[in-house]
Scaffold this motif. Sequence first.
Motif, PDB file in Angstrom:
ATOM      1  N   HIS A 340       0.843  -1.194   0.000  1.00 51.70           N
ATOM      2  CA  HIS A 340       0.000   0.000   0.000  1.00 51.70           C
ATOM      3  C   HIS A 340       0.875   1.240   0.000  1.00 51.70           C
ATOM      4  N   LEU A 341       0.246   2.368  -0.258  1.00 52.61           N
ATOM      5  CA  LEU A 341       0.909   3.663  -0.119  1.00 52.61           C
ATOM      6  C   LEU A 341       0.386   4.336   1.140  1.00 52.61           C
ATOM      7  N   HIS A 342       1.289   4.744   2.006  1.00 56.16           N
ATOM      8  CA  HIS A 342       0.923   5.595   3.147  1.00 56.16           C
ATOM      9  C   HIS A 342       1.187   7.035   2.721  1.00 56.16           C
ATOM     10  N   PHE A 343       0.133   7.844   2.752  1.00 60.48           N
ATOM     11  CA  PHE A 343       0.215   9.213   2.225  1.00 60.48           C
ATOM     12  C   PHE A 343      -0.160  10.207   3.319  1.00 60.48           C
ATOM     13  N   GLU A 344       0.645  11.256   3.433  1.00 57.46           N
ATOM     14  CA  GLU A 344       0.353  12.309   4.405  1.00 57.46           C
ATOM     15  C   GLU A 344       0.464  13.688   3.757  1.00 57.46           C
ATOM     16  N   VAL A 345      -0.326  14.622   4.279  1.00 51.03           N
ATOM     17  CA  VAL A 345      -0.174  16.055   3.983  1.00 51.03           C
ATOM     18  C   VAL A 345       0.219  16.713   5.299  1.00 51.03           C
ATOM     19  N   ARG A 346       1.342  17.443   5.295  1.00 49.68           N
ATOM     20  CA  ARG A 346       1.885  17.987   6.534  1.00 49.68           C
ATOM     21  C   ARG A 346       2.115  19.498   6.455  1.00 49.68           C
ATOM     22  N   LEU A 347       2.062  20.129   7.624  1.00 54.37           N
ATOM     23  CA  LEU A 347       2.422  21.545   7.733  1.00 54.37           C
ATOM     24  C   LEU A 347       3.926  21.726   7.710  1.00 54.37           C
ATOM     25  N   THR A 348       4.648  20.733   8.224  1.00 58.39           N
ATOM     26  CA  THR A 348       6.115  20.746   8.243  1.00 58.39           C
ATOM     27  C   THR A 348       6.589  19.414   7.676  1.00 58.39           C
ATOM     28  N   PRO A 349       7.882  19.220   7.459  1.00 61.83           N
ATOM     29  CA  PRO A 349       8.332  17.931   6.952  1.00 61.83           C
ATOM     30  C   PRO A 349       8.324  16.827   8.003  1.00 61.83           C
ATOM     31  N   HIS A 350       7.962  17.152   9.235  1.00 58.70           N
ATOM     32  CA  HIS A 350       8.131  16.208  10.333  1.00 58.70           C
ATOM     33  C   HIS A 350       6.837  15.482  10.690  1.00 58.70           C
ATOM     34  N   LEU A 351       6.981  14.245  11.144  1.00 61.00           N
ATOM     35  CA  LEU A 351       5.862  13.444  11.625  1.00 61.00           C
ATOM     36  C   LEU A 351       5.165  14.155  12.779  1.00 61.00           C
ATOM     37  N   GLY A 352       3.841  14.127  12.769  1.00 63.36           N
ATOM     38  CA  GLY A 352       3.062  14.770  13.824  1.00 63.36           C
ATOM     39  C   GLY A 352       2.444  16.077  13.405  1.00 63.36           C
ATOM     40  N   SER A 353       2.833  16.580  12.234  1.00 61.20           N
ATOM     41  CA  SER A 353       2.259  17.856  11.765  1.00 61.20           C
ATOM     42  C   SER A 353       1.235  17.630  10.657  1.00 61.20           C
ATOM     43  N   GLY A 354       0.767  16.407  10.505  1.00 57.76           N
ATOM     44  CA  GLY A 354      -0.141  16.076   9.405  1.00 57.76           C
ATOM     45  C   GLY A 354      -1.576  16.516   9.643  1.00 57.76           C
ATOM     46  N   VAL A 355      -2.292  16.713   8.548  1.00 57.11           N
ATOM     47  CA  VAL A 355      -3.735  16.987   8.565  1.00 57.11           C
ATOM     48  C   VAL A 355      -4.419  15.879   7.777  1.00 57.11           C
ATOM     49  N   ASP A 356      -5.742  15.783   7.919  1.00 56.84           N
ATOM     50  CA  ASP A 356      -6.487  14.741   7.203  1.00 56.84           C
ATOM     51  C   ASP A 356      -6.342  14.988   5.692  1.00 56.84           C
ATOM     52  N   PRO A 357      -5.742  14.035   4.955  1.00 56.08           N
ATOM     53  CA  PRO A 357      -5.485  14.276   3.517  1.00 56.08           C
ATOM     54  C   PRO A 357      -6.734  14.383   2.656  1.00 56.08           C
ATOM     55  N   LEU A 358      -7.796  13.667   3.001  1.00 56.75           N
ATOM     56  CA  LEU A 358      -8.962  13.644   2.105  1.00 56.75           C
ATOM     57  C   LEU A 358      -9.653  15.003   2.026  1.00 56.75           C
ATOM     58  N   PRO A 359     -10.006  15.637   3.151  1.00 58.41           N
ATOM     59  CA  PRO A 359     -10.583  16.988   3.043  1.00 58.41           C
ATOM     60  C   PRO A 359      -9.620  17.975   2.393  1.00 58.41           C
ATOM     61  N   TRP A 360      -8.320  17.834   2.693  1.00 59.62           N
ATOM     62  CA  TRP A 360      -7.330  18.744   2.095  1.00 59.62           C
ATOM     63  C   TRP A 360      -7.337  18.620   0.583  1.00 59.62           C
ATOM     64  N   LEU A 361      -7.360  17.380   0.079  1.00 59.24           N
ATOM     65  CA  LEU A 361      -7.387  17.175  -1.370  1.00 59.24           C
ATOM     66  C   LEU A 361      -8.674  17.727  -1.976  1.00 59.24           C
ATOM     67  N   ARG A 362      -9.814  17.492  -1.305  1.00 60.53           N
ATOM     68  CA  ARG A 362     -11.084  18.029  -1.826  1.00 60.53           C
ATOM     69  C   ARG A 362     -11.031  19.550  -1.907  1.00 60.53           C
ATOM     70  N   GLU A 363     -10.491  20.176  -0.879  1.00 55.10           N
ATOM     71  CA  GLU A 363     -10.382  21.641  -0.883  1.00 55.10           C
ATOM     72  C   GLU A 363      -9.492  22.143  -2.022  1.00 55.10           C
ATOM     73  N   HIS A 364      -8.617  21.271  -2.512  1.00 51.54           N
ATOM     74  CA  HIS A 364      -7.718  21.649  -3.608  1.00 51.54           C
ATOM     75  C   HIS A 364      -8.165  21.039  -4.943  1.00 51.54           C
ATOM     76  N   GLY A 365      -9.452  20.673  -5.021  1.00 52.47           N
ATOM     77  CA  GLY A 365     -10.047  20.262  -6.301  1.00 52.47           C
ATOM     78  C   GLY A 365      -9.856  18.820  -6.686  1.00 52.47           C
ATOM     79  N   VAL A 366      -9.464  17.957  -5.741  1.00 58.27           N
ATOM     80  CA  VAL A 366      -9.230  16.544  -6.066  1.00 58.27           C
ATOM     81  C   VAL A 366     -10.249  15.683  -5.339  1.00 58.27           C
ATOM     82  N   GLU A 367     -11.100  15.017  -6.096  1.00 61.31           N
ATOM     83  CA  GLU A 367     -12.059  14.048  -5.551  1.00 61.31           C
ATOM     84  C   GLU A 367     -11.519  12.660  -5.800  1.00 61.31           C
TER      85      GLU A 367
END
Length: 374
Positions: A340-367
């Motif tokens: 599988h692919l583990h995918f994260e969207v982060r505020l910084t390059p470091h673990l622990g700064s991630g946000v939920d990727p699905l809403p983030w992608l939707r907000e940026h036009g990706v369904e």
Amino acid sequence: MRLPHGRRSLPGSVLFAPAVLIALSLPAAAVPAAGPDVPAVSTEVARLLTEASRVTEAYERGRHAAAAQRVSALRLQGELDDKRRHLAVLHGRAGEVARAQYRTGGSLPPAAGLLLADDPEDALRAARMARQAGQAVDRLVRRTDRAERLLEAAVARARTAWRDLEARHARLAAVKRDLEARLERARWRLQAVADRSVAAGSCRGAARLEQPGGARGAVGPERPGGARGAGAPWVAPVSEADGYELSAGFDSTGKYWAHRHTGQDFAVGVGTPVRSIGAGRVHAVSCGGAFGIEVVVRHTNGWYSQYAHLASTAVGPGQPVAAGQWVGQAGTTGNSTGPHLHFEVRLTPHLGSGVDPLPWLREHGVELGGRSRR
């Protein structure tokens, strides 16, 4: 990170994107371009995925064509049966006319019929009408006979075409099975190379894969789950055409994680191309640890994206990337229970700064179009 499925268990069926033996003669799609520092198995997996995609598309076209030809043959057979029933009715009417002529003296010579008739004019009219009726029935019978012969020939042609398509479909199925078997073996060879890299704690050279959108990997229009036309700034990390399921989601809990799940997992086969979700520059490439082989990209808007548990990388640190450009191939390295692919969207390059990727992608036009595992 971890997926709730068995260790090293590849998906039961190989998922491919969108012509039967005919397609094999078409110009090949973009395939990996290997360099001297590229693991051969990495480019082999990418090449087999491309080839399998073409064969699968051809297989599906052949299957639909055979089904359509079968429907056509059955329709013609139905028309032939109707025509035969109609012909039987006409033959019956012709028999009735013949019997009526016999009962009214139709077997006598015309001159004798006139001599014996009470009214010669009535006899002439009756004979003329009987003759015309018989001729009309004969014409109908001849026309129906011709139509029946034509339909029989059409049915024979349709059934022959159907059998030919079925035979071609069977040959393609054999080609497809062979490709899937070779791809499966190549995937596990790739994974074995990746496991050795992780165990050694050092990454092999990036696999320089020539990509569908060109050398820089820019993408054009595709189905939901990807870019919305050429130049779209954001895409999904896995193309819907390559097939994926959304498995463990952000903030999930369970025995597979020490705390909570920090990203979104995409269940895909080993070797599936993994794409940068947007333009930016590769911040880091690392091998070893819980994430196995991973790539972190810093995007032009200041956000970071992480792609982990890879089997190989296609980029190096500091390299600029375009939206949709391949950054690696999915795998099951590190703290992973299956491909599988583990995918994260982060505020910084470091673990622990991630946000939920699905809403983030939707907000940026990706369904995302993949199914969610329950």
